[in-house]
Design a protein around this motif. Sequence first.
Motif, PDB file in Angstrom:
ATOM      1  N   MET A 113      47.210  52.940  45.782  1.00  0.00           N
ATOM      2  CA  MET A 113      46.159  52.304  44.833  1.00  0.00           C
ATOM      3  C   MET A 113      46.358  53.059  43.535  1.00  0.00           C
ATOM      4  SD  MET A 113      45.320  49.411  46.307  1.00  0.00           S
ATOM      5  CE  MET A 113      46.928  49.322  46.836  1.00  0.00           C
ATOM      6  N   ILE A 114      46.411  54.256  43.600  1.00  0.00           N
ATOM      7  CA  ILE A 114      46.773  55.016  42.049  1.00  0.00           C
ATOM      8  C   ILE A 114      47.738  54.462  41.337  1.00  0.00           C
ATOM      9  CG2 ILE A 114      46.968  57.348  41.261  1.00  0.00           C
ATOM     10  CD1 ILE A 114      45.795  58.463  43.483  1.00  0.00           C
ATOM     11  N   LYS A 115      48.917  54.293  42.030  1.00  0.00           N
ATOM     12  CA  LYS A 115      50.032  53.595  41.435  1.00  0.00           C
ATOM     13  C   LYS A 115      49.570  52.299  40.895  1.00  0.00           C
ATOM     14  CE  LYS A 115      53.529  56.085  43.895  1.00  0.00           C
ATOM     15  NZ  LYS A 115      54.881  55.947  44.737  1.00  0.00           N
ATOM     16  N   TRP A 116      49.046  51.377  41.516  1.00  0.00           N
ATOM     17  CA  TRP A 116      48.510  50.060  41.066  1.00  0.00           C
ATOM     18  C   TRP A 116      47.531  50.256  39.904  1.00  0.00           C
ATOM     19  CZ3 TRP A 116      47.860  46.078  45.619  1.00  0.00           C
ATOM     20  CH2 TRP A 116      49.015  45.867  46.314  1.00  0.00           C
ATOM     21  N   SER A 117      46.929  51.283  39.840  1.00  0.00           N
ATOM     22  CA  SER A 117      45.833  51.298  38.928  1.00  0.00           C
ATOM     23  C   SER A 117      46.311  51.582  37.358  1.00  0.00           C
ATOM     24  CB  SER A 117      44.709  52.340  39.088  1.00  0.00           C
ATOM     25  OG  SER A 117      45.412  53.682  39.098  1.00  0.00           O
ATOM     26  N   VAL A 118      47.646  51.971  37.477  1.00  0.00           N
ATOM     27  CA  VAL A 118      48.269  52.099  36.209  1.00  0.00           C
ATOM     28  C   VAL A 118      49.179  50.891  35.836  1.00  0.00           C
ATOM     29  CG1 VAL A 118      47.799  54.555  35.922  1.00  0.00           C
ATOM     30  CG2 VAL A 118      49.883  53.744  37.151  1.00  0.00           C
ATOM     31  N   SER A 119      49.240  49.997  36.881  1.00  0.00           N
ATOM     32  CA  SER A 119      50.115  48.930  36.540  1.00  0.00           C
ATOM     33  C   SER A 119      49.886  48.046  35.342  1.00  0.00           C
ATOM     34  CB  SER A 119      50.108  47.911  37.686  1.00  0.00           C
ATOM     35  OG  SER A 119      50.933  46.724  37.592  1.00  0.00           O
ATOM     36  N   ASP A 120      50.976  47.326  35.007  1.00  0.00           N
ATOM     37  CA  ASP A 120      50.621  46.248  33.584  1.00  0.00           C
ATOM     38  C   ASP A 120      49.910  45.205  34.126  1.00  0.00           C
ATOM     39  OD1 ASP A 120      51.853  48.049  31.942  1.00  0.00           O
ATOM     40  OD2 ASP A 120      53.927  47.062  32.131  1.00  0.00           O
TER      41      ASP A 120
END
Length: 219
Positions: free
Chosen positions: A131-138
């Motif tokens: 979810m942390i990775k998704w939070s910086v997704s485009d």
Amino acid sequence: MSKFNLVKEVFENAQNPENAAAMSEYMKNKFDFYGIPSPERKELYKDLLKSEKASKDIDWDFLDKCHEDDHREMQYLVYDYLLAMKKYLSFEDIDKIKRFIITKSWWDTIDFLCKVIGDIGLRDERVSELMIKWSVSDSIWLKRTAILHQLAYKGKTDTELLKKIICNCLGTDEFFINKAIGWALREYSKAAPEWVGNFISKYKDELSDLSIKEASKYI
């Protein structure tokens, strides 16, 4: 007749063109509808979901076909199916669910798919890092999912995770992100109003007016 074709036939027999036009307009004419109200729609496939739960086996091919269909009710069936089968979902299934999040995306399906991801997160700590990775997704829809996946956690909310995700999403004028931030904080304020109040105070210069308005509703 295949499971998918059977559902199609049932939906087609229940379609209501007048309702369909109104429902499509409500969704900014982004999707076609059969025009079947939610309670009636769920009743139409109640037995199907009961049978699927008894099998304990998720039919991803069926879900893919439903999601690829032009009618929005078919995408609604996908998330109802996943919520019904949530106990049989694992972290390894998230890539399949992600396809449903990033295609044919709009708030009406995303906000239910968040629940699916959130339930997996309660059982698998690897979801937090993802979810942390998704939070910086485009993708604004992956971001929204990350922000909202803990929405139903209440006292089980990982506040450090919530903080990291929201901070990764600050500084935007994207309505669906700022609304989600406010919604996530508002829901958590029911369990921890002091924490949310302190968060708003600390980040008030970076939070949008919309986020602050939503987050402050119960404080």
